[in-house]
Design an enzyme around this catalytic site. Structure first.
Site, short mmCIF file in Angstrom:
data_model
loop_
_atom_site.label_atom_id
_atom_site.label_comp_id
_atom_site.label_asym_id
_atom_site.label_seq_id
_atom_site.Cartn_x
_atom_site.Cartn_y
_atom_site.Cartn_z
N ARG A 1 -4.43 20.11 -20.65
CA ARG A 1 -3.66 20.71 -21.73
C ARG A 1 -3.28 22.12 -21.36
O ARG A 1 -4.14 22.93 -21.05
CB ARG A 1 -4.54 20.77 -22.98
CG ARG A 1 -4.03 20.01 -24.11
CD ARG A 1 -4.87 20.05 -25.35
NE ARG A 1 -5.82 21.11 -25.57
CZ ARG A 1 -6.25 21.47 -26.77
NH1 ARG A 1 -5.75 20.89 -27.84
NH2 ARG A 1 -7.14 22.41 -26.92
N THR B 1 0.97 26.15 -24.64
CA THR B 1 1.81 25.22 -25.41
C THR B 1 1.00 24.08 -26.02
O THR B 1 1.48 23.40 -26.92
CB THR B 1 2.87 24.58 -24.49
OG1 THR B 1 2.18 23.76 -23.52
CG2 THR B 1 3.69 25.63 -23.76
N ASP C 1 -15.49 22.76 -26.03
CA ASP C 1 -14.69 22.18 -24.95
C ASP C 1 -15.51 21.08 -24.28
O ASP C 1 -16.48 21.35 -23.56
CB ASP C 1 -14.32 23.26 -23.93
CG ASP C 1 -13.30 22.74 -22.93
OD1 ASP C 1 -13.59 21.71 -22.27
OD2 ASP C 1 -12.22 23.33 -22.81
N ASP D 1 -15.86 21.14 -20.36
CA ASP D 1 -16.74 22.21 -19.90
C ASP D 1 -18.20 21.90 -20.21
O ASP D 1 -19.09 22.19 -19.42
CB ASP D 1 -16.35 23.55 -20.55
CG ASP D 1 -15.11 24.14 -19.90
OD1 ASP D 1 -14.78 23.73 -18.76
OD2 ASP D 1 -14.47 25.01 -20.53
C1 PRP Z 1 -9.35 18.01 -23.59
C2 PRP Z 1 -9.85 16.66 -24.06
C3 PRP Z 1 -8.57 15.88 -24.27
C4 PRP Z 1 -7.63 16.96 -24.76
C5 PRP Z 1 -7.51 16.81 -26.25
O1 PRP Z 1 -9.00 17.97 -22.26
O2 PRP Z 1 -10.73 16.05 -23.16
O3 PRP Z 1 -8.08 15.27 -23.09
O4 PRP Z 1 -8.21 18.23 -24.44
O5 PRP Z 1 -6.57 17.68 -26.75
P1 PRP Z 1 -5.17 17.21 -27.34
O6 PRP Z 1 -5.45 16.08 -28.26
O7 PRP Z 1 -4.66 18.43 -28.04
O8 PRP Z 1 -4.28 16.80 -26.20
P2 PRP Z 1 -8.57 19.28 -21.43
O9 PRP Z 1 -7.09 19.39 -21.38
O10 PRP Z 1 -9.33 20.46 -21.92
O11 PRP Z 1 -9.00 18.89 -19.95
P3 PRP Z 1 -10.45 18.63 -19.33
O12 PRP Z 1 -10.92 17.29 -19.85
O13 PRP Z 1 -10.18 18.60 -17.88
O14 PRP Z 1 -11.38 19.75 -19.74
N1 URA Z 2 -10.33 19.67 -26.24
C1 URA Z 2 -11.66 19.90 -26.31
O1 URA Z 2 -12.38 19.74 -25.31
N2 URA Z 2 -12.17 20.31 -27.47
C2 URA Z 2 -11.42 20.49 -28.57
O2 URA Z 2 -11.96 20.87 -29.62
C3 URA Z 2 -10.03 20.25 -28.48
C4 URA Z 2 -9.52 19.82 -27.30
#
Ligand code: PRP
Ligand code: URA
Length: 206
Positions: free
Chosen positions: A101, A105, A197, A200
């Site tokens: 993400r 944006t 997160d 993380d």
């Molecule tokens: C997080 C989560 C989803 C997304 C959700 O991933 O695991 O994939 O955000 O958010 P959304 O519904 O607004 O799209 P992130 O982009 O943080 O990547 P990561 O899993 O690599 O930490």
């Molecule tokens: N992605 C995450 O990992 N946590 C949130 O709360 C939203 C998006």
């Protein structure tokens, strides 16, 4: 259809995951366990076919799952739910979608996609702990539809109404399974109260 799996074991383990003092090890372990519990519920209506087996006592007309099952975790955080589901469905194949993400944006960006063949005949489960704006799930479902998938479910841990509605609007035929439906998104797109997160916390980054 939206299904929120209100089961005491799931809610109990999710409470541990939500706690900001929970270690990476315990976060990962509880996610793994919840994914297994969710798998039991989300596979309840899988199509079955009649089979005949020979027991030591004679013939038994029974049933087995009729279609291939494909899990598609959204990297990274979706990986944290994969083993828990595979423990219950060990014959499942696994595709991967890499999305992150954009922090400004909040729109998803694709960086990886690798899938088993014959998605069109399979029961596909897209897996990601968080359904926030819904952008990532929406993009992932669109990707696998382009590769032929027809029977798709979305399996997340924590979601909010906004994300659910985005997926339902763009993919009305996709059933959504959550362990909890939380209140809201904050101004930077995080679920509140949520669990922070997910990526993380699973991988101990940041
Ligand atoms: C997080 C989560 C989803 C997304 C959700 O991933 O695991 O994939 O955000 O958010 P959304 O519904 O607004 O799209 P992130 O982009 O943080 O990547 P990561 O899993 O690599 O930490
Ligand atoms: N992605 C995450 O990992 N946590 C949130 O709360 C939203 C998006």
């Amino acid at each position: 259809m939206l299904y929120v799996l209100n089961h005491p074991l799931i809610t109990h383990k999710l409470a541990i995951m939500r706690d900001k003092n929970t270690s990476t090890k315990d976060f990962r372990q509880n996610l793994d366990e919840i994914a297994g519990l969710m798998a039991y519920e989300i596979t309840r209506n899988l199509p079955t076919k009649e089979v005949v087996v020979e027991t030591p006592m004679g013939e038994c007309v029974t049933s087995q799952i009729a279609k291939d099952i494909v899990l598609v975790p959204i990297l990274r955080a979706g990986l944290g739910m994969t083993t828990g589901i595979l423990n219950l469905v060990p014959t499942a194949k696994v595709g991967h979608i890499g999305l992150y993400r954009d922090e400004q944006t909040l729109e998803p960006h694709e960086y990886f996609g690798k899938f088993p063949p014959n998605l069109e005949d399979a029961e596909v489960m897209v897996v990601d702990p968080m359904l926030a704006t819904g952008g990532s799930a929406d993009a992932a479902i669109t990707m696998i539809k382009k590769r032929g998938a027809k029977q798709i479910r979305l399996v997340c841990l924590v979601g909010v109404r906004e994300g659910v509605e985005r997926v339902q609007k763009n993919h009305p035929e996709v059933d959504i399974y959550l362990a909890a439906l939380d209140k809201q998104l904050n101004e930077i797109g995080y679920i509140v109260p949520g669990l922070g997160d997910a990526g993380d916390r699973i991988f101990g980054t940041k």
